[in-house]
Design a protein around this motif. Structure first.
Motif, mmCIF file in Angstrom:
data_model
loop_
_atom_site.group_PDB
_atom_site.id
_atom_site.type_symbol
_atom_site.label_atom_id
_atom_site.label_comp_id
_atom_site.label_asym_id
_atom_site.label_seq_id
_atom_site.Cartn_x
_atom_site.Cartn_y
_atom_site.Cartn_z
ATOM 1 N N ALA A 11 2.566 51.167 -55.028
ATOM 2 C CA ALA A 11 2.769 52.670 -54.457
ATOM 3 C C ALA A 11 1.699 53.446 -54.706
ATOM 4 O O ALA A 11 1.472 53.938 -55.912
ATOM 5 C CB ALA A 11 4.034 53.421 -55.030
ATOM 6 N N THR A 12 0.813 53.806 -53.818
ATOM 7 C CA THR A 12 -0.311 54.564 -53.730
ATOM 8 C C THR A 12 -0.270 55.720 -52.744
ATOM 9 O O THR A 12 0.115 55.816 -51.830
ATOM 10 C CB THR A 12 -1.419 53.770 -53.546
ATOM 11 O OG1 THR A 12 -1.687 53.127 -52.273
ATOM 12 C CG2 THR A 12 -1.711 52.411 -54.660
ATOM 13 N N PHE A 13 -1.325 56.717 -53.040
ATOM 14 C CA PHE A 13 -1.576 57.705 -52.075
ATOM 15 C C PHE A 13 -1.920 57.206 -50.728
ATOM 16 O O PHE A 13 -1.424 57.698 -49.690
ATOM 17 C CB PHE A 13 -2.311 58.869 -52.698
ATOM 18 C CG PHE A 13 -2.674 60.087 -51.633
ATOM 19 C CD1 PHE A 13 -1.580 61.143 -51.659
ATOM 20 C CD2 PHE A 13 -3.616 60.176 -50.941
ATOM 21 C CE1 PHE A 13 -1.902 62.165 -51.005
ATOM 22 C CE2 PHE A 13 -3.826 61.328 -50.152
ATOM 23 C CZ PHE A 13 -2.907 62.306 -50.360
ATOM 24 N N GLU A 14 -2.893 56.198 -50.571
ATOM 25 C CA GLU A 14 -3.364 55.690 -49.523
ATOM 26 C C GLU A 14 -2.216 54.923 -48.610
ATOM 27 O O GLU A 14 -2.155 55.160 -47.602
ATOM 28 C CB GLU A 14 -4.582 54.585 -49.689
ATOM 29 C CG GLU A 14 -5.796 55.324 -50.223
ATOM 30 C CD GLU A 14 -5.862 55.657 -51.718
ATOM 31 O OE1 GLU A 14 -4.656 55.094 -52.675
ATOM 32 O OE2 GLU A 14 -6.949 56.195 -52.229
ATOM 33 N N PHE A 15 -1.390 54.355 -49.296
ATOM 34 C CA PHE A 15 -0.409 53.601 -48.645
ATOM 35 C C PHE A 15 0.445 54.484 -47.968
ATOM 36 O O PHE A 15 1.327 54.423 -46.891
ATOM 37 C CB PHE A 15 0.518 52.685 -49.530
ATOM 38 C CG PHE A 15 1.678 51.873 -49.073
ATOM 39 C CD1 PHE A 15 1.328 50.876 -48.158
ATOM 40 C CD2 PHE A 15 2.958 52.270 -49.352
ATOM 41 C CE1 PHE A 15 2.409 50.287 -47.294
ATOM 42 C CE2 PHE A 15 3.989 51.823 -48.413
ATOM 43 C CZ PHE A 15 3.891 50.436 -47.622
ATOM 44 N N LEU A 16 0.841 55.558 -48.641
ATOM 45 C CA LEU A 16 1.752 56.952 -48.135
ATOM 46 C C LEU A 16 1.028 57.266 -47.003
ATOM 47 O O LEU A 16 1.711 57.563 -45.660
ATOM 48 C CB LEU A 16 1.823 57.997 -49.052
ATOM 49 C CG LEU A 16 2.693 59.145 -48.632
ATOM 50 C CD1 LEU A 16 4.144 58.840 -48.298
ATOM 51 C CD2 LEU A 16 2.674 60.147 -49.817
ATOM 52 N N LEU A 20 2.622 56.881 -42.849
ATOM 53 C CA LEU A 20 2.858 58.068 -42.091
ATOM 54 C C LEU A 20 2.283 58.091 -40.840
ATOM 55 O O LEU A 20 2.620 58.314 -39.893
ATOM 56 C CB LEU A 20 2.419 59.467 -42.986
ATOM 57 C CG LEU A 20 3.731 59.901 -43.840
ATOM 58 C CD1 LEU A 20 3.137 61.075 -44.877
ATOM 59 C CD2 LEU A 20 4.835 60.496 -43.376
ATOM 60 N N LYS A 21 0.901 57.510 -40.863
ATOM 61 C CA LYS A 21 0.046 57.492 -39.885
ATOM 62 C C LYS A 21 0.761 56.313 -38.981
ATOM 63 O O LYS A 21 0.833 56.468 -37.581
ATOM 64 C CB LYS A 21 -1.297 57.150 -39.956
ATOM 65 C CG LYS A 21 -2.246 56.789 -39.046
ATOM 66 C CD LYS A 21 -3.740 56.628 -39.520
ATOM 67 C CE LYS A 21 -4.469 56.150 -38.273
ATOM 68 N NZ LYS A 21 -5.763 55.511 -38.461
ATOM 69 N N HIS A 48 6.636 65.428 -35.936
ATOM 70 C CA HIS A 48 7.403 65.402 -37.386
ATOM 71 C C HIS A 48 6.419 64.741 -38.379
ATOM 72 O O HIS A 48 6.028 65.104 -39.334
ATOM 73 C CB HIS A 48 8.710 64.954 -37.172
ATOM 74 C CG HIS A 48 9.404 65.143 -38.446
ATOM 75 N ND1 HIS A 48 9.676 66.175 -39.210
ATOM 76 C CD2 HIS A 48 9.824 64.332 -39.448
ATOM 77 C CE1 HIS A 48 10.440 66.250 -40.226
ATOM 78 N NE2 HIS A 48 10.306 64.864 -40.574
ATOM 79 N N ALA A 49 5.993 63.445 -37.964
ATOM 80 C CA ALA A 49 5.616 62.542 -38.908
ATOM 81 C C ALA A 49 3.859 63.228 -39.051
ATOM 82 O O ALA A 49 3.302 63.323 -40.210
ATOM 83 C CB ALA A 49 5.137 61.092 -38.656
ATOM 84 N N ILE A 50 3.271 63.966 -38.095
ATOM 85 C CA ILE A 50 2.132 64.462 -38.213
ATOM 86 C C ILE A 50 2.115 65.574 -39.113
ATOM 87 O O ILE A 50 1.270 66.128 -39.804
ATOM 88 C CB ILE A 50 1.324 64.703 -36.611
ATOM 89 C CG1 ILE A 50 1.239 63.591 -36.199
ATOM 90 C CG2 ILE A 50 0.248 65.539 -36.640
ATOM 91 C CD1 ILE A 50 0.917 63.597 -34.467
ATOM 92 N N MET A 55 1.190 68.586 -44.000
ATOM 93 C CA MET A 55 1.697 69.383 -45.434
ATOM 94 C C MET A 55 1.451 68.705 -46.325
ATOM 95 O O MET A 55 0.731 69.661 -47.521
ATOM 96 C CB MET A 55 3.223 69.249 -45.151
ATOM 97 C CG MET A 55 4.027 69.925 -46.205
ATOM 98 S SD MET A 55 4.480 68.820 -47.885
ATOM 99 C CE MET A 55 5.292 67.518 -47.005
ATOM 100 N N LEU A 56 1.218 67.383 -46.346
ATOM 101 C CA LEU A 56 0.869 66.920 -47.615
ATOM 102 C C LEU A 56 -0.666 67.208 -47.855
ATOM 103 O O LEU A 56 -1.023 67.445 -49.116
ATOM 104 C CB LEU A 56 0.899 65.092 -47.438
ATOM 105 C CG LEU A 56 2.097 64.721 -47.772
ATOM 106 C CD1 LEU A 56 2.148 63.205 -47.295
ATOM 107 C CD2 LEU A 56 2.557 64.699 -49.323
#
Length: 128
Positions: A11-16, A20-21, A48-50, A55-56
């Protein structure tokens, strides 16, 4: 191979960001998921995903490493560009289907206000 044969993804920021991408790319019809029917692009879900990714980016501004910041910015830039490309591609067949061969030439010019959306409003502003 079963799912239990694969180690869990950390669980990493990069994986998140990559998740989403990829979700946006699937919804834009750029990637296909095995076992799912190809129903074409879902622009609302892609948007929505974009938007979640944007937002992140906003909420994490100033708290990311340079690499993380570049990943977010590059992902957003690419997805927004591809969103516009797919939107135009989807819109062109719809526009050509709405024009009837019996319609006089003058009516095609009158239909421009109905076609004006946020994109054409932006391009007019940019030209001024």
């Amino acid at each position: 191979m079963s799912e239990s044969d694969f180690p869990p993804v950390p669980a990493t920021f990069e994986f998140l960001i990559f998740s989403l991408k990829m979700q946006a790319e699937v919804r834009l019809g750029l990637l296909s998921v095995p076992g799912e029917s190809d129903a074409g692009p879902d622009l609302g879900a892609a948007r929505h995903a974009i938007d979640i990714l944007a937002m992140l980016a906003e909420k994490t501004r100033g708290n990311l490493t340079i690499e993380e910041q570049r990943l977010v910015e590059n992902s957003l830039t690419e997805l927004r560009f591809r969103f516009v490309q797919v939107s135009e591609k989807v819109r062109k067949p719809a526009e050509s289907a709405s024009h009837t061969p019996d319609a006089p030439q003058e009516n095609s010019g009158e239909s421009k206000p109905a076609e004006s959306g946020s994109e054409s409003g932006k391009s007019e502003t940019a030209e001024e």
